[in-house]
Structure formats: structure tokens, C-alpha cells
Scaffold this motif. Sequence first.
Motif, mmCIF file in Angstrom:
data_model
loop_
_atom_site.group_PDB
_atom_site.id
_atom_site.type_symbol
_atom_site.label_atom_id
_atom_site.label_comp_id
_atom_site.label_asym_id
_atom_site.label_seq_id
_atom_site.Cartn_x
_atom_site.Cartn_y
_atom_site.Cartn_z
ATOM 1 N N GLN A 211 0.860 -1.204 -0.122
ATOM 2 C CA GLN A 211 -0.100 0.019 -0.013
ATOM 3 C C GLN A 211 0.919 1.059 0.010
ATOM 4 O O GLN A 211 1.871 1.462 0.650
ATOM 5 C CB GLN A 211 -0.895 0.215 1.319
ATOM 6 N N ASP A 212 0.292 2.296 -0.549
ATOM 7 C CA ASP A 212 1.155 3.747 -0.404
ATOM 8 C C ASP A 212 0.819 4.374 1.064
ATOM 9 O O ASP A 212 -0.400 4.392 1.214
ATOM 10 C CB ASP A 212 0.648 4.689 -1.748
ATOM 11 N N ARG A 213 1.642 4.563 1.627
ATOM 12 C CA ARG A 213 1.440 5.282 3.000
ATOM 13 C C ARG A 213 2.572 6.400 3.165
ATOM 14 O O ARG A 213 3.508 6.327 2.493
ATOM 15 C CB ARG A 213 1.733 4.126 4.166
ATOM 16 N N THR A 214 2.048 7.368 3.836
ATOM 17 C CA THR A 214 2.814 8.520 4.212
ATOM 18 C C THR A 214 2.653 8.625 5.710
ATOM 19 O O THR A 214 1.874 8.701 6.421
ATOM 20 C CB THR A 214 2.529 9.733 3.533
ATOM 21 N N ILE A 215 3.936 8.717 6.342
ATOM 22 C CA ILE A 215 4.139 8.957 7.694
ATOM 23 C C ILE A 215 4.702 10.307 8.089
ATOM 24 O O ILE A 215 5.617 10.373 7.607
ATOM 25 C CB ILE A 215 4.838 7.984 8.400
ATOM 26 N N SER A 216 3.948 11.057 8.588
ATOM 27 C CA SER A 216 4.539 12.622 8.765
ATOM 28 C C SER A 216 4.681 12.677 10.425
ATOM 29 O O SER A 216 3.462 12.725 11.043
ATOM 30 C CB SER A 216 3.679 13.539 8.086
ATOM 31 N N VAL A 217 5.783 13.204 10.790
ATOM 32 C CA VAL A 217 5.978 13.386 12.239
ATOM 33 C C VAL A 217 6.508 14.816 12.384
ATOM 34 O O VAL A 217 7.529 15.177 11.435
ATOM 35 C CB VAL A 217 7.045 12.460 12.651
ATOM 36 N N LYS A 218 5.826 15.877 13.083
ATOM 37 C CA LYS A 218 6.595 17.022 13.362
ATOM 38 C C LYS A 218 6.990 17.354 14.651
ATOM 39 O O LYS A 218 6.992 16.478 15.898
ATOM 40 C CB LYS A 218 5.566 18.039 13.221
ATOM 41 N N GLU A 219 8.165 17.914 14.705
ATOM 42 C CA GLU A 219 9.208 18.363 15.757
ATOM 43 C C GLU A 219 8.574 19.405 16.410
ATOM 44 O O GLU A 219 8.200 20.622 15.732
ATOM 45 C CB GLU A 219 10.578 18.308 15.646
ATOM 46 N N LYS A 220 8.586 19.515 17.802
ATOM 47 C CA LYS A 220 8.100 20.730 18.651
ATOM 48 C C LYS A 220 9.430 20.868 19.479
ATOM 49 O O LYS A 220 9.836 19.919 20.122
ATOM 50 C CB LYS A 220 6.617 20.704 18.990
ATOM 51 N N SER A 221 9.369 22.480 20.077
ATOM 52 C CA SER A 221 10.143 22.537 20.986
ATOM 53 C C SER A 221 9.516 23.842 21.784
ATOM 54 O O SER A 221 8.638 24.429 21.403
ATOM 55 C CB SER A 221 11.550 23.139 20.604
ATOM 56 N N GLU A 222 9.721 23.716 23.236
ATOM 57 C CA GLU A 222 9.432 24.818 23.955
ATOM 58 C C GLU A 222 10.480 26.089 23.994
ATOM 59 O O GLU A 222 11.725 25.925 24.075
ATOM 60 C CB GLU A 222 9.094 24.454 25.255
ATOM 61 N N GLU A 223 9.705 27.437 23.945
ATOM 62 C CA GLU A 223 10.715 28.281 24.060
ATOM 63 C C GLU A 223 10.386 29.397 25.206
ATOM 64 O O GLU A 223 9.047 29.475 25.224
ATOM 65 C CB GLU A 223 10.935 29.088 22.623
ATOM 66 N N ALA A 224 11.254 30.161 25.694
ATOM 67 C CA ALA A 224 11.058 30.946 26.656
ATOM 68 C C ALA A 224 10.178 32.296 26.025
ATOM 69 O O ALA A 224 10.645 32.714 25.148
ATOM 70 C CB ALA A 224 12.246 31.518 27.122
ATOM 71 N N VAL A 225 9.227 32.641 26.654
ATOM 72 C CA VAL A 225 8.457 33.862 26.310
ATOM 73 C C VAL A 225 8.518 34.788 27.343
ATOM 74 O O VAL A 225 8.198 34.557 28.476
ATOM 75 C CB VAL A 225 6.763 33.576 25.958
ATOM 76 N N VAL A 226 9.079 36.113 27.301
ATOM 77 C CA VAL A 226 8.751 37.184 28.083
ATOM 78 C C VAL A 226 7.903 38.133 27.932
ATOM 79 O O VAL A 226 7.558 38.572 26.583
ATOM 80 C CB VAL A 226 10.301 37.805 28.121
ATOM 81 N N SER A 227 6.998 38.612 28.762
ATOM 82 C CA SER A 227 5.940 39.528 28.720
ATOM 83 C C SER A 227 6.309 40.565 29.916
ATOM 84 O O SER A 227 6.643 40.208 31.046
ATOM 85 C CB SER A 227 4.555 39.056 28.596
ATOM 86 N N LYS A 228 5.937 41.812 29.631
ATOM 87 C CA LYS A 228 6.059 42.872 30.822
ATOM 88 C C LYS A 228 4.694 43.638 30.724
ATOM 89 O O LYS A 228 4.048 44.093 29.734
ATOM 90 C CB LYS A 228 7.232 43.806 30.428
ATOM 91 N N GLU A 229 4.579 44.163 32.186
ATOM 92 C CA GLU A 229 3.402 44.864 32.215
ATOM 93 C C GLU A 229 3.681 46.005 33.505
ATOM 94 O O GLU A 229 4.186 45.552 34.456
ATOM 95 C CB GLU A 229 2.198 44.028 32.865
ATOM 96 N N ALA A 230 3.609 47.313 32.984
ATOM 97 C CA ALA A 230 3.969 48.315 34.096
ATOM 98 C C ALA A 230 2.624 48.557 34.970
ATOM 99 O O ALA A 230 1.828 48.802 34.364
ATOM 100 C CB ALA A 230 4.207 49.510 33.461
ATOM 101 N N ARG A 231 2.935 48.540 36.275
ATOM 102 C CA ARG A 231 1.742 48.926 37.236
ATOM 103 C C ARG A 231 2.244 49.935 37.966
ATOM 104 O O ARG A 231 3.610 49.976 38.496
ATOM 105 C CB ARG A 231 1.780 47.631 37.939
ATOM 106 N N VAL A 232 1.540 50.937 38.491
ATOM 107 C CA VAL A 232 1.939 51.914 39.465
ATOM 108 C C VAL A 232 1.938 51.503 40.806
ATOM 109 O O VAL A 232 0.782 51.015 41.261
ATOM 110 C CB VAL A 232 0.855 53.285 39.298
#
Length: 280
Positions: A211-232
Motif C-alpha cells: 500500500q501507499d503510505r505516508t508517515i509525517s512526524v513534526k518536531e516541536k520545541s518549547e521556547e521562553a516567552v517574556v511579557s512585561k506589564e507596568a503597574r503604578v
Amino acid sequence: MNNQNNQTVIGVFDTKSQARSAKEALVEQKFNDSTIDVSQYGEHGKVGDNYHQQSGKVQSFFDRLFGDDNSYDDDRGYTRSEAAHGVASRGTVVTVHTSTLEEAKKAASILDRYGAIDFDDRYQQYQDKSFDANRNRKQLNDRYGDVDKQETLKVLKEDVAIGKREVETGGVTVRSHVIERPVEETLRLRDEHVFVDRKPVDRPAGNADFQDRTISVKEKSEEAVVSKEARVKEEITVGKKVDSHQETVRETARETEVDVVNKGKDAPRNRDQSDIKRNN
């Protein structure tokens, strides 16, 4: 002179210092200061500016003073008023008002002692221009001391003004500025990796394997995310409030007091006093 009960004595002096000394002597001999006048019209035989401003007044004074005794004298060539007025215009005049003839004689004697000028003799010198001011000054200095010497003592008084003014006693300055501080945190991040594993096998193959078959596997990685919020976090208000208080200010004000010490009643004093004139 006037009547028996009211006498006016006039003395003319070459210098104001002589006139002042004469007045001092009169006051020491119990003559009332308010009855003695001193007026300077000239100095050492020269007519001064003060006389030019009051010449009419001075002339009228001598005309009234001599009254009936003011007739023209053929021998002299002038009236008594003219002689007195002419001499007075070039010197300092001491006028003494007395209530009795005895007081008038006493005042005349004092004025003579301090160098009162003889009207007739001096007027003649002025008329024929034989008067020598420098020689006359030397004679006066020989007889009375330095008649031109005058010393001035300043009388001082301090005025104290107490007020208020604003002065800077302190203050607060608030500034804001941006600073940067490093923030650090350690994270565990997951990475995916795709792999292909090929290994040799030996087994029978069925139709399903073809049979014709296709196997697809994706690589994933975690990366650091920085968010800033200014507060008085804080609010700072800068202002000021005003109080008042009472304060007593104490200061001292200085002034000079003058003590006059008279040494001897009969010695001439060539300083202090005012101007006036004399008549025999």
C-alpha cells in the motif's frame, strides 16, 4: 538804642568763631540764649552770599535801630546806619536784646572783649580801601588765637528699622528617572527530535503490505516567552504648608551725646555759636 527799659546791643566781628565765643561768654554771664542772635554776612572784610540775599532786611534793621540818631554827619560823610550796615555786611553780627541799661553796658563790654569792630574806624577803612584783610587776620590771631579755626563734631543717631523678609531655610526636590535592573529565571524547556530507525528484517509480506503510505512526524520545541506589564506601585505628592510663629527681635540703636565742658569764664573761645552785632 531804644528806651531805657529795652536796649539792643550790636557787635560786628571779622570771623564767626569770634562771634560764637562772644555768645558763649554772654550765656555764661546769665544772658538768656533766646535774646542773643548771630548772623554771618561776610568774613574778614569780604561780603558773603548770605548778605546779598538779605541786604534790604539788614539795612532796614539798622535804620530802625539808630532812629533819630541816624542823621547825616558832614564831618564823617555818612550816617550812623550806613556805617553800621557797611561794616555788618562784611562780618558776623551779634545782637543782644536787654531789658536794662546796666545789662546793655555789660553786654557791650563782653562783645568788646572778644574783638567787636569799631564801626566808624572800620567803615573809613572800607571807604578809602585801606583795610588789609591779611594784616587784620594776623592781628586777630596774635590777640585771640586762630580765629579761623573751626572744628566740627558730628552728632550721630542710628535709626533701627525692623521688618521681615523671606529666606530659604530648606526644601525638597523629587525627581523620577528610569533605571534598568536585570531579571533572571531558569526554565526547563522541552525539545522534540524526529528520528528514523531502519533495521533489516526477513519475514513474509502480504497484500496488505503493498500500500501507499505516508508517515509525517513534526518536531516541536518549547521556547521562553517574556511579557512585561507596568503597574503604578506608589504615588508621591510634593507640596508645602504654611505655619506662622511670633518672634521678638531685639537690637541696639547707637547715637552720640555731646558734653560741652567750659574751662574758664573769661578766656576767649574761638568756636561754636552763631552771628550778631553790637552798637556802643
